[in-house]
Design a protein around this motif. Structure first.
Motif, short mmCIF file in Angstrom:
data_model
loop_
_atom_site.label_atom_id
_atom_site.label_comp_id
_atom_site.label_asym_id
_atom_site.label_seq_id
_atom_site.Cartn_x
_atom_site.Cartn_y
_atom_site.Cartn_z
N ALA A 108 41.71 60.72 55.93
CA ALA A 108 40.81 61.77 56.40
C ALA A 108 40.47 61.61 57.88
CB ALA A 108 39.54 61.79 55.57
N GLY A 109 41.11 60.64 58.54
CA GLY A 109 40.91 60.46 59.97
C GLY A 109 39.83 59.49 60.36
N LEU A 110 39.31 58.73 59.40
CA LEU A 110 38.26 57.78 59.68
C LEU A 110 38.84 56.37 59.84
CD1 LEU A 110 35.80 59.25 57.07
CD2 LEU A 110 35.55 59.42 59.56
N ALA A 111 38.06 55.48 60.40
CA ALA A 111 38.59 54.16 60.76
C ALA A 111 38.57 53.15 59.61
CB ALA A 111 37.80 53.60 61.94
N ALA A 112 37.56 53.23 58.75
CA ALA A 112 37.33 52.16 57.80
C ALA A 112 37.78 52.51 56.39
CB ALA A 112 35.85 51.80 57.78
N GLU A 113 38.02 51.47 55.61
CA GLU A 113 38.28 51.60 54.18
C GLU A 113 37.46 50.53 53.47
OE1 GLU A 113 42.48 51.13 54.10
OE2 GLU A 113 42.88 53.27 54.26
N PHE A 114 37.07 50.82 52.24
CA PHE A 114 36.19 49.92 51.52
C PHE A 114 36.71 49.70 50.10
CE2 PHE A 114 33.83 51.97 54.86
CZ PHE A 114 33.16 50.91 55.46
N PRO A 115 37.72 48.85 49.96
CA PRO A 115 38.29 48.62 48.63
C PRO A 115 37.34 47.86 47.72
CG PRO A 115 39.23 47.12 50.22
CD PRO A 115 38.40 48.08 51.00
N SER A 116 37.42 48.16 46.44
CA SER A 116 36.68 47.41 45.43
C SER A 116 37.62 46.38 44.82
CB SER A 116 36.18 48.35 44.34
OG SER A 116 35.26 49.29 44.86
N ILE A 117 37.05 45.30 44.36
CA ILE A 117 37.86 44.26 43.73
C ILE A 117 37.33 43.93 42.35
CG2 ILE A 117 38.49 43.24 45.96
CD1 ILE A 117 36.55 40.89 45.15
N VAL A 118 38.20 43.49 41.47
CA VAL A 118 37.84 42.78 40.24
C VAL A 118 38.88 41.67 40.14
CG1 VAL A 118 37.50 42.83 37.76
CG2 VAL A 118 36.93 44.85 39.12
N GLY A 119 38.46 40.46 40.41
CA GLY A 119 39.41 39.36 40.47
C GLY A 119 38.88 38.11 39.80
N ILE A 120 39.70 37.09 39.79
CA ILE A 120 39.33 35.82 39.17
C ILE A 120 39.42 34.71 40.21
CG2 ILE A 120 39.90 34.15 37.35
CD1 ILE A 120 41.07 36.46 35.74
N MET A 121 38.40 33.86 40.24
CA MET A 121 38.37 32.75 41.19
C MET A 121 37.96 31.47 40.49
SD MET A 121 36.97 34.41 44.76
CE MET A 121 35.25 34.59 44.30
N ALA A 122 38.22 30.36 41.17
CA ALA A 122 37.86 29.03 40.67
C ALA A 122 37.03 28.32 41.74
CB ALA A 122 39.12 28.23 40.36
N PRO A 123 36.30 27.29 41.37
CA PRO A 123 35.56 26.53 42.38
C PRO A 123 36.50 25.90 43.40
CG PRO A 123 34.80 25.98 40.16
CD PRO A 123 36.04 26.80 40.00
N ALA A 124 36.04 25.81 44.63
CA ALA A 124 36.83 25.16 45.69
C ALA A 124 37.11 23.72 45.29
CB ALA A 124 36.06 25.20 47.00
N GLY A 125 38.30 23.26 45.66
CA GLY A 125 38.71 21.91 45.32
C GLY A 125 39.58 21.83 44.09
N THR A 126 39.75 22.95 43.38
CA THR A 126 40.63 22.97 42.22
C THR A 126 42.06 22.71 42.67
OG1 THR A 126 39.19 24.58 41.13
CG2 THR A 126 41.42 24.33 40.25
N ASP A 127 42.77 21.89 41.93
CA ASP A 127 44.13 21.49 42.32
C ASP A 127 45.03 22.71 42.51
OD1 ASP A 127 47.03 20.57 41.75
OD2 ASP A 127 45.92 18.70 42.01
N PRO A 128 45.78 22.78 43.61
CA PRO A 128 46.67 23.92 43.85
C PRO A 128 47.67 24.17 42.73
CG PRO A 128 46.43 22.62 45.84
CD PRO A 128 45.75 21.85 44.75
N ALA A 129 48.11 23.10 42.06
CA ALA A 129 49.05 23.26 40.95
C ALA A 129 48.40 24.00 39.78
CB ALA A 129 49.56 21.90 40.49
N ILE A 130 47.13 23.74 39.55
CA ILE A 130 46.39 24.44 38.50
C ILE A 130 46.18 25.89 38.89
CG2 ILE A 130 44.13 24.60 37.37
CD1 ILE A 130 44.06 21.55 37.36
N ILE A 131 45.83 26.13 40.15
CA ILE A 131 45.65 27.50 40.64
C ILE A 131 46.94 28.29 40.47
CG2 ILE A 131 45.21 28.92 42.68
CD1 ILE A 131 42.71 27.59 41.58
N ALA A 132 48.06 27.67 40.80
CA ALA A 132 49.36 28.35 40.67
C ALA A 132 49.67 28.68 39.22
CB ALA A 132 50.46 27.48 41.26
N ARG A 133 49.32 27.77 38.32
CA ARG A 133 49.55 28.00 36.88
C ARG A 133 48.71 29.18 36.40
NH1 ARG A 133 51.38 28.00 32.11
NH2 ARG A 133 50.74 26.63 30.41
#
Length: 316
Positions: A238-263
């Protein structure tokens, strides 16, 4: 150099650390996983997370228990998961509000960018700019132009929420007199535009009302078109500058092993990509929007910065 029995045992233990760690990762998961939903039972986030959990546990081979922890726009649950053990057994199904909207407005007791590891995004409701069927505004451009000569009122689910901040950004960019009217929930904002109490409403869950001809969809706040209404433009279209996507995602606490995150990412992505899950989400009236963990992290960071700027302009 002489090795004592103690030093020999220490060396042997050190050599065993890496193989044991690798074995633990290969053994993951070996007990039930908890998926926290930061809202009450029965909402779309809860329902979709439960379906995701039911399907993913068949891939991972362990139960995924969904636990509702509502309160404070989702921030209570986010704070609790941020301090959980980073072992892959406590995850959170998060949305825009506790990930980047509310943290842009106040101190929530966690930093989404440093206290969590994104796993994937699987959905995100479209937020439409809606007017009554008999409204004089036929396009988003017409609505904005109309607001330059006289105030145009718009309702949202509440003050300083994502929809409010999005249109505050539009008003700042265009000079339009877009007057916000907050309601206690999206359903009340929808009822207000249907009843002619506001000129427009920025709400999700509009499909049936638009298809029935009761509301007119002028555009969507998100970065992609709603596949049910492909002719409704995004803000950028529509000619405007911004977009505001919504999310629904899954996260884990920081420090979780990358191999587990990949799984976990592989398992959840397999579910989200399946026809069974897509059919389920269509019935729920929700889109499937798959982003990798890396892309979800970028989206959260970009939106957190954008909302902070808008909040600053509003004097928050």
């Amino acid at each position: 150099m002489t090795f004592t029995r103690r030093s020999s045992l220490a060396l042997l233990a050190g050599l065993m650390v890496t193989p044991l760690a690798a074995l633990a990762q290969e053994d993951y998961p070996n007990r039930p996983i908890t998926l926290v939903v930061p809202y009450g039972a029965g909402g779309t986030t809860d329902i979709s997370a439960r379906q995701m959990a039911t399907m993913a546990e068949k891939i991972l081979g362990q139960p995924i228990v969904v636990e509702n922890q509502p309160g404070a726009s989702g921030t209570n649950a986010m704070r609790a998961v941020a301090s959980a053990d980073p072992d892959g057994y406590t995850l959170i199904a998060t949305t825009s509000s506790p990930s980047f909207v509310t943290p842009a407005l106040r101190n929530v007791g966690y930093d989404t960018l440093t206290d969590f590891v994104p796993i994937l995004n699987y959905s995100g409701p479209f937020h439409g700019v809606l007017v009554a069927a008999d409204s004089p505004y036929a396009t988003l451009d017409a609505l904005i132009e109309g607001a330059k000569s006289g105030a145009v009122t718009y309702g949202t689910a509440g003050a300083m929420g994502g929809a409010h901040l999005a249109f505050a950004s539009v008003a700042r960019e265009t000079g339009a007199k877009l007057q916000h009217v907050p309601f206690d929930g999206a359903s009340k904002a929808t009822a207000a535009v249907l009843g002619g109490h506001v000129d427009a409403a920025l709400v999700p869950a509009y499909r049936d009302l638009v298809q029935d001809g009761q509301l007119r969809l002028l555009g969507v706040l998100d970065g992609t078109n709603d596949p049910d209404f492909p002719d409704a433009p995004t803000l950028k279209e529509a000619g405007l500058a911004a977009e505001f996507p919504s999310i629904v995602g899954i996260m884990a606490p920081a420090g979780t092993d990358p191999a587990i995150i990949a799984r976990l990412e592989a398992a959840f992505t397999q579910v989200a990509s399946s026809e069974e899950f897509k059919t389920f989400m269509t019935g729920l009236g929700q889109p499937v929007r798959i982003m990798s963990g890396a892309d979800l992290g970028k989206t959260i960071e970009e939106n957190l910065n954008a909302y902070r700027e808008i909040a600053k302009d509003l004097g928050n």
